[in-house]
Write an enzyme that holds these catalytic residues in place. Structure first.
Site, short mmCIF file in Angstrom:
data_model
loop_
_atom_site.label_atom_id
_atom_site.label_comp_id
_atom_site.label_asym_id
_atom_site.label_seq_id
_atom_site.Cartn_x
_atom_site.Cartn_y
_atom_site.Cartn_z
N TRP A 1 0.81 -1.23 0.00
CA TRP A 1 0.00 0.00 0.00
C TRP A 1 0.83 1.27 0.00
CZ3 TRP A 1 -4.23 -1.15 -2.05
CH2 TRP A 1 -4.86 -2.36 -1.78
N ASP B 1 -1.46 6.59 6.34
CA ASP B 1 -2.57 5.72 5.96
C ASP B 1 -2.77 4.72 7.10
OD1 ASP B 1 -4.20 3.71 4.99
OD2 ASP B 1 -2.95 3.21 3.27
N LYS C 1 -12.35 -1.95 7.57
CA LYS C 1 -11.61 -2.97 8.31
C LYS C 1 -11.95 -2.91 9.79
CE LYS C 1 -8.23 -2.29 4.79
NZ LYS C 1 -8.40 -3.51 4.02
C1 LIG Z 1 -3.53 -0.04 4.33
C2 LIG Z 1 -4.42 0.07 3.14
N1 LIG Z 1 -4.42 1.21 2.44
C3 LIG Z 1 -5.20 1.37 1.35
C4 LIG Z 1 -6.03 0.36 0.92
C5 LIG Z 1 -6.90 0.57 -0.28
O1 LIG Z 1 -8.20 0.74 0.13
P1 LIG Z 1 -9.45 0.85 -0.85
O2 LIG Z 1 -9.66 -0.51 -1.43
O3 LIG Z 1 -10.54 1.28 0.06
O4 LIG Z 1 -9.13 1.87 -1.87
C6 LIG Z 1 -6.07 -0.84 1.62
C7 LIG Z 1 -6.97 -1.93 1.20
O5 LIG Z 1 -7.02 -3.00 1.70
C8 LIG Z 1 -5.25 -0.98 2.76
O6 LIG Z 1 -5.24 -2.12 3.46
#
Ligand SMILES: Cc1ncc(COP(=O)(O)O)c(C=O)c1O
Length: 354
Positions: A101, A166, A190
């Site tokens: 990520w 994030d 989550k």
């Molecule tokens: C730490 C993290 N950041 C970003 C995301 C991306 O999220 P989204 O699918 O809501 O765009 C995820 C998805 O699992 C994630 O675990």
């Protein structure tokens, strides 16, 4: 009702009490004769739900009035773009890259302006002394918990630049000193609620510096100036998250969530470490995630049997992310200690029978 033991990485389990409450009040919310699903977002009733959610979040994290609590859509992926679009003004985005990520966020920031890697490591978080900020650094960005790789920061990286994180996959799972941050964000799906809602906590005085060509929906100030209702917000996701925020407060808040996370994750790491190599985990010990426990079976040909036998015991969603393979058990706030005990017991039994 046959509820399984769900270790999904997101969307993931919600507290059963919350689901039952949603079920109970779905056709007739609070005697209004209509469902939350059918309510105007600008009605007094819905505004009450919205204000309570913001208030509860402020209480859970101790968020001061210097910060906005915003509700955005578009998930983590849209935040990968919104952060540079809103913060490029301050200088180069410096990214700590140590998993799927943070890598994705970095790539998006490169597309949108000036971004640099301040550290790149695998199977762990970078140490503070490995962080090399670029010249004219505007913000330092990191992903506090790499959901796919099972890697979590257990310290707060420091620099002179604005700190951005994030926190999608460890949101509300432990106390956070918000005053250290310029911005944190988290997809709700989550640890907090249903998919469709992203919470952004941002310091008020950092807003208002987007380039004039930035679309209104990608400017945090638009949300701050309209109580997150510039357009129709994800009302149902906000409502369910409101119930989860109440549940979190009732349970003892983020301190209690942290205590449970330590108990739950230790159970699984103890099984892995005590398995004489039957199960392995590549992540350096002090970077292991309390939220997403990743592991491999030394004999990968047993993977399918492992998943099938787990299913027989009602244990589901423990297959690792397709990019990394192996297994992953996600232990978010609504996953109980009892469910985790059953998984640990299953892992021991599976090993013993092989
Ligand atoms: C730490 C993290 N950041 C970003 C995301 C991306 O999220 P989204 O699918 O809501 O765009 C995820 C998805 O699992 C994630 O675990």
């Amino acid at each position: 009702m046959n509820r399984v033991l769900n270790f999904a990485p997101g969307p993931s389990p919600l507290p059963l009490e919350v689901l039952l409450e949603v079920q109970k009040e779905l056709p007739d919310w609070n005697g209004t004769g209509i469902s939350v699903l059918e309510m105007s977002h600008r009605s007094k009733d819905f505004m009450g739900i919205y204000y309570e959610t913001v208030k509860n979040l402020r209480e859970l994290y101790g968020i001061s009035d210097e910060y906005e609590v915003l509700f955005v859509q578009g998930g983590g992926h849209m935040e990968f773009a919104m952060v540079p679009l809103n913060f490029n003004f301050y200088g180069t985005g410096n990214y700590l890259v140590n998993g799927v990520w943070s890598q994705k966020a970095f790539k998006e920031a490169v597309k949108l302006g000036s971004a640099a890697e301040a550290a790149r490591v695998v199977n762990r978080v970078p140490r503070q002394d490995e962080i090399a900020m670029s010249e004219e650094a505007g913000y330092l960005y990191y992903c506090s918990n790499e959901t796919v790789n099972g890697i979590q920061y257990h310290y707060v990286p420091q620099s002179e630049a604005i700190l951005v994180s994030d926190m999608s996959s460890d949101f509300l799972s432990k106390p956070v000193d918000i005053s250290k941050y310029g911005l944190i964000y988290a997809g709700a799906q989550k640890n907090f609620g249903p998919a469709g809602l992203t919470v952004v906590i941002v310091k008020k005085d950092l807003l208002g510096n987007c380039s004039p060509t930035t679309p209104s929906m990608l400017d945090y100030l638009t949300y701050a100036n309209s109580e997150s209702m510039y357009n129709t917000p994800p009302t149902f996701a906000i409502y369910v998250s409101c119930l989860v925020s109440r549940w979190l407060l009732d349970q003892g808040g983020v301190q209690e969530m942290q205590r449970r996370s330590v108990v739950k994750s230790s159970m699984l790491y103890d099984v892995i470490d005590g398995s004489a190599g039957f199960y392995t985990n590549k992540v350096e010990k002090d970077s292991r995630s309390l939220m997403n426990v990743v592991f491999n079976l030394a004999d990968e040909s047993l993977n399918d049997e492992f998943l099938a036998k787990a299913r027989e015991r009602n244990i589901v969603n423990i297959k690792g992310h397709r990019i990394v393979g192996g297994m992953r058990a996600s232990l978010y706030n609504a996953v109980t200690i009892e469910a985790t005990e059953k998984l640990a017991e299953f892992m021991k039994d599976f090993k013993a029978s092989h």
